[in-house]
Write a protein that holds these residues in place. Structure first.
Motif, mmCIF file in Angstrom:
data_model
loop_
_atom_site.group_PDB
_atom_site.id
_atom_site.type_symbol
_atom_site.label_atom_id
_atom_site.label_comp_id
_atom_site.label_asym_id
_atom_site.label_seq_id
_atom_site.Cartn_x
_atom_site.Cartn_y
_atom_site.Cartn_z
ATOM 1 N N GLN A 95 -43.784 95.201 63.935
ATOM 2 C CA GLN A 95 -43.665 96.396 64.779
ATOM 3 C C GLN A 95 -43.488 97.652 63.913
ATOM 4 O O GLN A 95 -44.093 98.700 64.169
ATOM 5 C CB GLN A 95 -42.482 96.222 65.748
ATOM 6 C CG GLN A 95 -42.355 97.318 66.784
ATOM 7 C CD GLN A 95 -43.614 97.493 67.625
ATOM 8 O OE1 GLN A 95 -44.354 96.538 67.856
ATOM 9 N NE2 GLN A 95 -43.890 98.720 68.036
ATOM 10 N N GLN A 96 -42.658 97.520 62.867
ATOM 11 C CA GLN A 96 -42.450 98.664 61.949
ATOM 12 C C GLN A 96 -43.748 99.054 61.253
ATOM 13 O O GLN A 96 -44.053 100.238 61.093
ATOM 14 C CB GLN A 96 -41.389 98.310 60.905
ATOM 15 C CG GLN A 96 -39.977 98.271 61.453
ATOM 16 C CD GLN A 96 -39.019 97.572 60.510
ATOM 17 O OE1 GLN A 96 -39.365 97.262 59.368
ATOM 18 N NE2 GLN A 96 -37.816 97.315 60.986
ATOM 19 N N MET A 97 -44.517 98.051 60.856
ATOM 20 C CA MET A 97 -45.799 98.334 60.191
ATOM 21 C C MET A 97 -46.760 99.042 61.148
ATOM 22 O O MET A 97 -47.449 99.989 60.766
ATOM 23 C CB MET A 97 -46.442 97.031 59.688
ATOM 24 C CG MET A 97 -45.796 96.466 58.467
ATOM 25 S SD MET A 97 -45.905 97.572 57.040
ATOM 26 C CE MET A 97 -47.601 97.344 56.555
ATOM 27 N N ARG A 98 -46.786 98.571 62.405
ATOM 28 C CA ARG A 98 -47.656 99.215 63.404
ATOM 29 C C ARG A 98 -47.256 100.679 63.598
ATOM 30 O O ARG A 98 -48.105 101.555 63.657
ATOM 31 C CB ARG A 98 -47.549 98.485 64.754
ATOM 32 C CG ARG A 98 -48.372 97.228 64.816
ATOM 33 C CD ARG A 98 -48.582 96.781 66.273
ATOM 34 N NE ARG A 98 -49.606 95.757 66.343
ATOM 35 C CZ ARG A 98 -49.396 94.514 66.757
ATOM 36 N NH1 ARG A 98 -48.208 94.142 67.143
ATOM 37 N NH2 ARG A 98 -50.385 93.646 66.784
ATOM 38 N N GLU A 99 -45.933 100.914 63.687
ATOM 39 C CA GLU A 99 -45.434 102.289 63.896
ATOM 40 C C GLU A 99 -45.786 103.166 62.699
ATOM 41 O O GLU A 99 -46.180 104.318 62.848
ATOM 42 C CB GLU A 99 -43.916 102.280 64.091
ATOM 43 C CG GLU A 99 -43.454 101.613 65.368
ATOM 44 C CD GLU A 99 -43.890 102.362 66.613
ATOM 45 O OE1 GLU A 99 -44.002 103.600 66.548
ATOM 46 O OE2 GLU A 99 -44.154 101.710 67.640
ATOM 47 N N THR A 100 -45.619 102.598 61.502
ATOM 48 C CA THR A 100 -45.908 103.354 60.281
ATOM 49 C C THR A 100 -47.381 103.745 60.233
ATOM 50 O O THR A 100 -47.725 104.892 59.944
ATOM 51 C CB THR A 100 -45.553 102.505 59.034
ATOM 52 O OG1 THR A 100 -44.190 102.104 59.146
ATOM 53 C CG2 THR A 100 -45.767 103.275 57.752
ATOM 54 N N THR A 155 -37.935 86.336 64.591
ATOM 55 C CA THR A 155 -37.682 87.685 65.121
ATOM 56 C C THR A 155 -37.688 88.736 64.009
ATOM 57 O O THR A 155 -38.019 89.893 64.255
ATOM 58 C CB THR A 155 -36.338 87.746 65.877
ATOM 59 O OG1 THR A 155 -35.320 87.262 65.014
ATOM 60 C CG2 THR A 155 -36.388 86.897 67.129
ATOM 61 N N TRP A 156 -37.354 88.315 62.774
ATOM 62 C CA TRP A 156 -37.392 89.253 61.643
ATOM 63 C C TRP A 156 -38.818 89.746 61.430
ATOM 64 O O TRP A 156 -39.062 90.939 61.237
ATOM 65 C CB TRP A 156 -36.895 88.576 60.352
ATOM 66 C CG TRP A 156 -35.485 88.100 60.443
ATOM 67 C CD1 TRP A 156 -35.074 86.834 60.730
ATOM 68 C CD2 TRP A 156 -34.290 88.882 60.285
ATOM 69 N NE1 TRP A 156 -33.702 86.776 60.751
ATOM 70 C CE2 TRP A 156 -33.195 88.017 60.474
ATOM 71 C CE3 TRP A 156 -34.052 90.230 59.997
ATOM 72 C CZ2 TRP A 156 -31.887 88.445 60.389
ATOM 73 C CZ3 TRP A 156 -32.740 90.652 59.905
ATOM 74 C CH2 TRP A 156 -31.673 89.776 60.094
ATOM 75 N N CYS A 157 -39.755 88.812 61.448
ATOM 76 C CA CYS A 157 -41.157 89.180 61.199
ATOM 77 C C CYS A 157 -41.763 89.923 62.393
ATOM 78 O O CYS A 157 -42.646 90.764 62.201
ATOM 79 C CB CYS A 157 -41.969 87.940 60.819
ATOM 80 S SG CYS A 157 -41.552 87.350 59.156
#
Lengths: 203, 86
Positions: free
Chosen positions: B49-54, B42-44
């Motif tokens: 998701q954070q990378m996609r948003e960025t 779940t961490w990855c």
């Protein structure tokens, strides 16, 4: 060909984010291996645990790979009703206790019979979690094997993540066997347990 | 743990490969390993998701969108950082 597919809540693809509409055919953007519609055989199920499980129909060329199959087109048929939150918890618990059993057997073989007996005693997750917390791990390989039982019990107590306990039990089996192929062997055993539990016939 | 199952991806390797995954540049084998890891970690999942948003946010930015004073502040900070000035 009929196969299975794990999706996120709302029939959403876990990696592509594609929202599936049951009954509607989806064609691969490009008919090359790797870009098709992915699905599972029964023996692949434990590799791809997700929130929803669907039966899918595949058409066109089907590529068979180690842990999945892939086709030029596919459509969702119906949801496997037995795969719900309760079933996920049962599967996760099954894997926790499988990790415990693998660890206990290895410890017995290494001459730690008392420790193996203590590990083998608990019948519920809270009892197992309390037991592993109360034990001082031995050194070396015995400690590693004990660690799989401890990690599986504590992690599942905290998160309820069935896919994680499946992973830990599979690594424990590879360690106990002294062979990386033990990982896939345990995943396939779990897959068949799931298929029996869900009365899911072989694709 | 993955020493016992070396074909399984570690979180560290996942982080190293995330850009290639998002660009569709991974081999079929590595993409399967990457997605096997996403199933349980779940961490990855959060990291991806954070990378996609960025990337989504950064992809909309043009150089002219950055106000002149903010650009100056950033350049000053980078120059100081390169010279080792805190």
């Amino acid at each position: 060909m009929i196969a299975y597919k794990f999706l996120r809540v709302g029939a959403v693809g876990p990696f592509t984010g594609h929202r599936w509409s049951p009954g509607t055919w989806v064609d691969a953007a490009d008919v090359h291996e790797g870009l098709g519609v992915h699905a599972c055989r029964v023996s692949d199920l434990a590799f791809w645990i997700g929130e929803e499980l669907w039966r899918v129909e595949l058409q066109g060329h089907v590529w068979e790979r180690a842990t999945q199959i892939e086709a030029a087109r596919g459509r969702l048929l119906d949801r496997v009703a037995g795969w719900d939150g309760k079933a996920r918890t049962e599967f996760g618990l099954h894997c926790v206790f499988q990790a415990r059993d693998i660890a206990a057997a290895a410890l017995r073989g290494l001459g730690f019979a008392d420790l193996a007996d203590r590990l083998a005693l608990p019948g519920t997750l809270p009892e197992l979690a309390a037991t592993v917390r109360s034990i001082e791990p031995p050194d070396g390989f015995a400690g590693e094997m004990f660690g799989y039982a401890r990690d599986a019990a504590i992690a599942f107590s905290m998160t309820g993540n069935a896919a994680e306990s499946s992973f830990i039990a599979s690594v424990a089996n590879a360690a106990a066997r002294g062979d990386p192929s033990g990982f896939g062997e345990e995943k396939r055993r779990q897959s068949h347990w799931l298929a029996e539990r869900l009365a899911a016939p072989e694709a | 743990m993955t020493l016992r199952a070396p074909e399984q991806m570690t979180c560290r390797e996942f982080v190293e490969l995330v850009t290639e995954y998002l660009e569709g540049a991974l081999s079929l084998e590595d993409r399967t390993r990457f997605e096997h890891h996403l199933v349980f970690c779940t961490w990855c999942v959060d990291y991806l998701q954070q990378m996609r948003e960025t990337l989504r946010a950064a992809g909309r930015l043009r150089e002219s969108d950055v106000p002149e004073n903010a650009k100056e502040k950033l350049l000053r900070a980078f120059r100081q950082w390169k010279r080792g000035i805190p």
